[in-house]
Design a protein around this motif. Structure first.
Motif, PDB file in Angstrom:
ATOM      1  N   LEU A  85       0.834  -1.202   0.000  1.00  0.00           N
ATOM      2  CA  LEU A  85       0.000   0.000   0.000  1.00  0.00           C
ATOM      3  C   LEU A  85       0.871   1.255   0.000  1.00  0.00           C
ATOM      4  O   LEU A  85       0.609   2.210  -0.747  1.00  0.00           O
ATOM      5  N   VAL A  86       1.919   1.261   0.817  1.00  0.00           N
ATOM      6  CA  VAL A  86       2.826   2.416   0.864  1.00  0.00           C
ATOM      7  C   VAL A  86       3.516   2.600  -0.478  1.00  0.00           C
ATOM      8  O   VAL A  86       3.623   3.719  -1.003  1.00  0.00           O
ATOM      9  N   ILE A  87       3.999   1.506  -1.064  1.00  0.00           N
ATOM     10  CA  ILE A  87       4.663   1.578  -2.369  1.00  0.00           C
ATOM     11  C   ILE A  87       3.706   2.134  -3.413  1.00  0.00           C
ATOM     12  O   ILE A  87       4.064   2.996  -4.230  1.00  0.00           O
ATOM     13  N   ASP A  88       2.468   1.664  -3.389  1.00  0.00           N
ATOM     14  CA  ASP A  88       1.477   2.106  -4.360  1.00  0.00           C
ATOM     15  C   ASP A  88       1.218   3.604  -4.231  1.00  0.00           C
ATOM     16  O   ASP A  88       1.007   4.296  -5.226  1.00  0.00           O
ATOM     17  N   ARG A  89       1.273   4.113  -2.999  1.00  0.00           N
ATOM     18  CA  ARG A  89       1.031   5.535  -2.773  1.00  0.00           C
ATOM     19  C   ARG A  89       2.162   6.407  -3.327  1.00  0.00           C
ATOM     20  O   ARG A  89       1.960   7.595  -3.588  1.00  0.00           O
ATOM     21  N   LEU A 127      12.784   4.332  -9.703  1.00  0.00           N
ATOM     22  CA  LEU A 127      12.595   3.950  -8.307  1.00  0.00           C
ATOM     23  C   LEU A 127      11.166   3.487  -8.055  1.00  0.00           C
ATOM     24  O   LEU A 127      10.944   2.394  -7.512  1.00  0.00           O
ATOM     25  N   VAL A 128      10.190   4.299  -8.466  1.00  0.00           N
ATOM     26  CA  VAL A 128       8.814   3.966  -8.113  1.00  0.00           C
ATOM     27  C   VAL A 128       8.306   2.754  -8.889  1.00  0.00           C
ATOM     28  O   VAL A 128       7.571   1.920  -8.344  1.00  0.00           O
ATOM     29  N   LEU A 129       8.697   2.640 -10.165  1.00  0.00           N
ATOM     30  CA  LEU A 129       8.279   1.459 -10.923  1.00  0.00           C
ATOM     31  C   LEU A 129       8.969   0.212 -10.382  1.00  0.00           C
ATOM     32  O   LEU A 129       8.382  -0.872 -10.344  1.00  0.00           O
ATOM     33  N   GLY A 130      10.225   0.383  -9.960  1.00  0.00           N
ATOM     34  CA  GLY A 130      10.923  -0.749  -9.379  1.00  0.00           C
ATOM     35  C   GLY A 130      10.280  -1.205  -8.081  1.00  0.00           C
ATOM     36  O   GLY A 130      10.062  -2.395  -7.857  1.00  0.00           O
ATOM     37  N   LEU A 131       9.938  -0.255  -7.220  1.00  0.00           N
ATOM     38  CA  LEU A 131       9.266  -0.599  -5.970  1.00  0.00           C
ATOM     39  C   LEU A 131       7.932  -1.276  -6.215  1.00  0.00           C
ATOM     40  O   LEU A 131       7.528  -2.173  -5.477  1.00  0.00           O
ATOM     41  N   HIS A 132       7.259  -0.866  -7.286  1.00  0.00           N
ATOM     42  CA  HIS A 132       5.940  -1.415  -7.573  1.00  0.00           C
ATOM     43  C   HIS A 132       5.989  -2.919  -7.823  1.00  0.00           C
ATOM     44  O   HIS A 132       5.095  -3.659  -7.412  1.00  0.00           O
ATOM     45  N   ASN A 133       7.019  -3.396  -8.505  1.00  0.00           N
ATOM     46  CA  ASN A 133       7.100  -4.816  -8.859  1.00  0.00           C
ATOM     47  C   ASN A 133       8.015  -5.624  -7.942  1.00  0.00           C
ATOM     48  O   ASN A 133       8.046  -6.851  -8.039  1.00  0.00           O
ATOM     49  N   PHE A 134       8.757  -4.957  -7.086  1.00  0.00           N
ATOM     50  CA  PHE A 134       9.696  -5.647  -6.209  1.00  0.00           C
ATOM     51  C   PHE A 134       9.037  -6.740  -5.380  1.00  0.00           C
ATOM     52  O   PHE A 134       9.543  -7.874  -5.308  1.00  0.00           O
ATOM     53  N   PRO A 135       7.894  -6.469  -4.734  1.00  0.00           N
ATOM     54  CA  PRO A 135       7.271  -7.512  -3.907  1.00  0.00           C
ATOM     55  C   PRO A 135       6.859  -8.746  -4.701  1.00  0.00           C
ATOM     56  O   PRO A 135       6.883  -9.862  -4.166  1.00  0.00           O
ATOM     57  N   GLU A 136       6.469  -8.563  -5.977  1.00  0.00           N
ATOM     58  CA  GLU A 136       6.087  -9.720  -6.780  1.00  0.00           C
ATOM     59  C   GLU A 136       7.270 -10.663  -6.981  1.00  0.00           C
ATOM     60  O   GLU A 136       7.115 -11.884  -6.969  1.00  0.00           O
ATOM     61  N   GLY A 137       8.464 -10.100  -7.173  1.00  0.00           N
ATOM     62  CA  GLY A 137       9.644 -10.936  -7.327  1.00  0.00           C
ATOM     63  C   GLY A 137       9.959 -11.714  -6.068  1.00  0.00           C
ATOM     64  O   GLY A 137      10.301 -12.903  -6.119  1.00  0.00           O
ATOM     65  N   MET A 138       9.829 -11.064  -4.908  1.00  0.00           N
ATOM     66  CA  MET A 138      10.043 -11.762  -3.646  1.00  0.00           C
ATOM     67  C   MET A 138       9.026 -12.879  -3.450  1.00  0.00           C
ATOM     68  O   MET A 138       9.371 -13.988  -3.033  1.00  0.00           O
ATOM     69  N   ALA A 139       7.766 -12.573  -3.794  1.00  0.00           N
ATOM     70  CA  ALA A 139       6.709 -13.572  -3.628  1.00  0.00           C
ATOM     71  C   ALA A 139       6.955 -14.784  -4.511  1.00  0.00           C
ATOM     72  O   ALA A 139       6.834 -15.940  -4.071  1.00  0.00           O
ATOM     73  N   GLY A 223       0.451 -11.574   2.185  1.00  0.00           N
ATOM     74  CA  GLY A 223      -0.200 -10.270   2.264  1.00  0.00           C
ATOM     75  C   GLY A 223       0.032  -9.442   1.016  1.00  0.00           C
ATOM     76  O   GLY A 223      -0.890  -8.794   0.498  1.00  0.00           O
ATOM     77  N   MET A 224       1.269  -9.448   0.509  1.00  0.00           N
ATOM     78  CA  MET A 224       1.579  -8.720  -0.722  1.00  0.00           C
ATOM     79  C   MET A 224       0.719  -9.209  -1.880  1.00  0.00           C
ATOM     80  O   MET A 224       0.151  -8.416  -2.637  1.00  0.00           O
ATOM     81  N   MET A 225       0.626 -10.530  -2.029  1.00  0.00           N
ATOM     82  CA  MET A 225      -0.098 -11.096  -3.160  1.00  0.00           C
ATOM     83  C   MET A 225      -1.595 -10.825  -3.058  1.00  0.00           C
ATOM     84  O   MET A 225      -2.251 -10.527  -4.066  1.00  0.00           O
ATOM     85  N   VAL A 226      -2.139 -10.915  -1.847  1.00  0.00           N
ATOM     86  CA  VAL A 226      -3.571 -10.658  -1.679  1.00  0.00           C
ATOM     87  C   VAL A 226      -3.885  -9.203  -2.021  1.00  0.00           C
ATOM     88  O   VAL A 226      -4.869  -8.908  -2.717  1.00  0.00           O
ATOM     89  N   PHE A 227      -3.053  -8.292  -1.561  1.00  0.00           N
ATOM     90  CA  PHE A 227      -3.291  -6.880  -1.876  1.00  0.00           C
ATOM     91  C   PHE A 227      -3.195  -6.632  -3.376  1.00  0.00           C
ATOM     92  O   PHE A 227      -4.042  -5.933  -3.956  1.00  0.00           O
ATOM     93  N   LEU A 228      -2.175  -7.182  -4.024  1.00  0.00           N
ATOM     94  CA  LEU A 228      -2.024  -6.994  -5.468  1.00  0.00           C
ATOM     95  C   LEU A 228      -3.213  -7.569  -6.226  1.00  0.00           C
ATOM     96  O   LEU A 228      -3.706  -6.972  -7.187  1.00  0.00           O
ATOM     97  N   ALA A 229      -3.687  -8.735  -5.797  1.00  0.00           N
ATOM     98  CA  ALA A 229      -4.809  -9.370  -6.483  1.00  0.00           C
ATOM     99  C   ALA A 229      -6.080  -8.543  -6.339  1.00  0.00           C
ATOM    100  O   ALA A 229      -6.803  -8.316  -7.327  1.00  0.00           O
ATOM    101  N   LEU A 230      -6.361  -8.061  -5.119  1.00  0.00           N
ATOM    102  CA  LEU A 230      -7.609  -7.345  -4.870  1.00  0.00           C
ATOM    103  C   LEU A 230      -7.565  -5.899  -5.353  1.00  0.00           C
ATOM    104  O   LEU A 230      -8.523  -5.397  -5.957  1.00  0.00           O
ATOM    105  N   ASP A 231      -6.457  -5.223  -5.103  1.00  0.00           N
ATOM    106  CA  ASP A 231      -6.391  -3.796  -5.391  1.00  0.00           C
ATOM    107  C   ASP A 231      -5.996  -3.506  -6.830  1.00  0.00           C
ATOM    108  O   ASP A 231      -6.406  -2.486  -7.385  1.00  0.00           O
ATOM    109  N   GLU A 232      -5.218  -4.383  -7.438  1.00  0.00           N
ATOM    110  CA  GLU A 232      -4.692  -4.096  -8.774  1.00  0.00           C
ATOM    111  C   GLU A 232      -5.314  -4.972  -9.851  1.00  0.00           C
ATOM    112  O   GLU A 232      -5.913  -4.466 -10.808  1.00  0.00           O
TER     113      GLU A 232
END
Length: 268
Positions: A85-89, A127-139, A223-232
């Motif tokens: 959520l913070v990254i998205d903001r 920076l911001v585009l990188g942060l946006h996809n960073f959690p998906e790579g970790m997941a 948590g990252m994946m659930v947020f991405l699925a629901l919000d994005e």
């Protein structure tokens, strides 16, 4: 570990396909995109709740009581949601893929002017585009590291999502700069941050984190994946859909496909 890194890389490169579609001025059907994004969301939701969260609790239960393990993993789950959520903001709305999927051609003069200014200082966009996809790579890494079959299923869902995300990244860049090469490469770079996230996850596994703490990371990944699925993904699917229930049918199909694959792999 190498397999998990390769899976993350391939999932991330799907943004290049979206960038290529923009510079070639080709369009995917809105119905297809709506169903595909919802399919990916359904797959990610089922994997998160049925595989990743229970896995995290199992890891933590090896060194804590079950009640403590559940409390810690669920706390990590909501921390993962808060992180994304913070990254998205941090992303400007006119450059945020979760905000513009489904209306890539709707950028007004104000957005175009602001994007030109942002693109001149490319470090911010990177920076911001990188942060946006960073959690998906970790997941993708964490899931593939423990169970390659589940990891591949997640990677396919992420890749499906990354094609329209590549479109969403490339379209405003192309509109703001008129450069096909910059649009394509920004789309590609936004996806390449996923393997960087996977590399960080690999470093945590290899050098820094005791195995007993891995459960916390699995909770955060869920948590990252659930947020991405629901919000994005689901939000974008709704914007693309042309008829009622396309999003719901796509999501249910994604859940059913992943559930079937998990049963088949377990029986093998």
């Amino acid at each position: 570990m190498l397999t998990a890194l390769i899976v993350s890389l391939l999932a991330g490169l799907a943004t290049s396909v979206g960038g290529l579609l923009v510079v070639q001025r080709r369009e995917l059907g809105r119905e297809f995109l709506a169903v595909a994004l919802a399919f990916a969301a359904g797959a990610m939701l089922l994997i998160s709740f049925m595989q990743v969260l229970p896995l995290g609790i199992d890891w933590m239960a090896e060194s804590h009581t079950l009640a403590t393990a559940e409390a810690l993993v669920f706390a990590a789950f909501f921390a993962g949601i808060a992180l994304v959520l913070v990254i998205d903001r941090l992303l400007p709305a006119s450059l945020n893929p979760s905000e513009i999927e489904g209306r890539e051609g709707a950028m007004d003069f104000h957005d175009a002017t602001r994007n030109k200014r942002l693109l001149r200082s490319g470090l911010l966009v990177a920076l911001v585009l990188g942060l946006h996809n960073f959690p998906e790579g970790m997941a993708t890494f964490f899931t593939s590291y423990h169970d390659p079959a589940v990891g591949v299923a997640l990677a396919i869902a992420v890749a499906i999502h990354n094609v329209p995300e590549g479109i969403a990244v490339a379209a405003p860049v192309y509109a703001a700069t008129g450069s096909r090469s910059r649009a394509f490469w920004w789309a590609t770079v936004s996806g390449l941050t996923e393997p960087l996230g996977a590399l960080l996850a690999a470093a945590l596994v290899s050098w820094l984190v005791p195995e007993s703490v891995l459960g916390m990371f699995y909770g955060m990944v869920a948590g990252m994946m659930v947020f991405l699925a629901l919000d994005e993904m689901l939000q974008a699917s709704w914007r693309y859909q042309t008829a009622k229930h396309q999003t719901i049918y796509g999501m249910l199909a994604g859940m059913a496909t992943v559930a079937t694959s998990l049963v088949l792999f377990a029986a093998a």
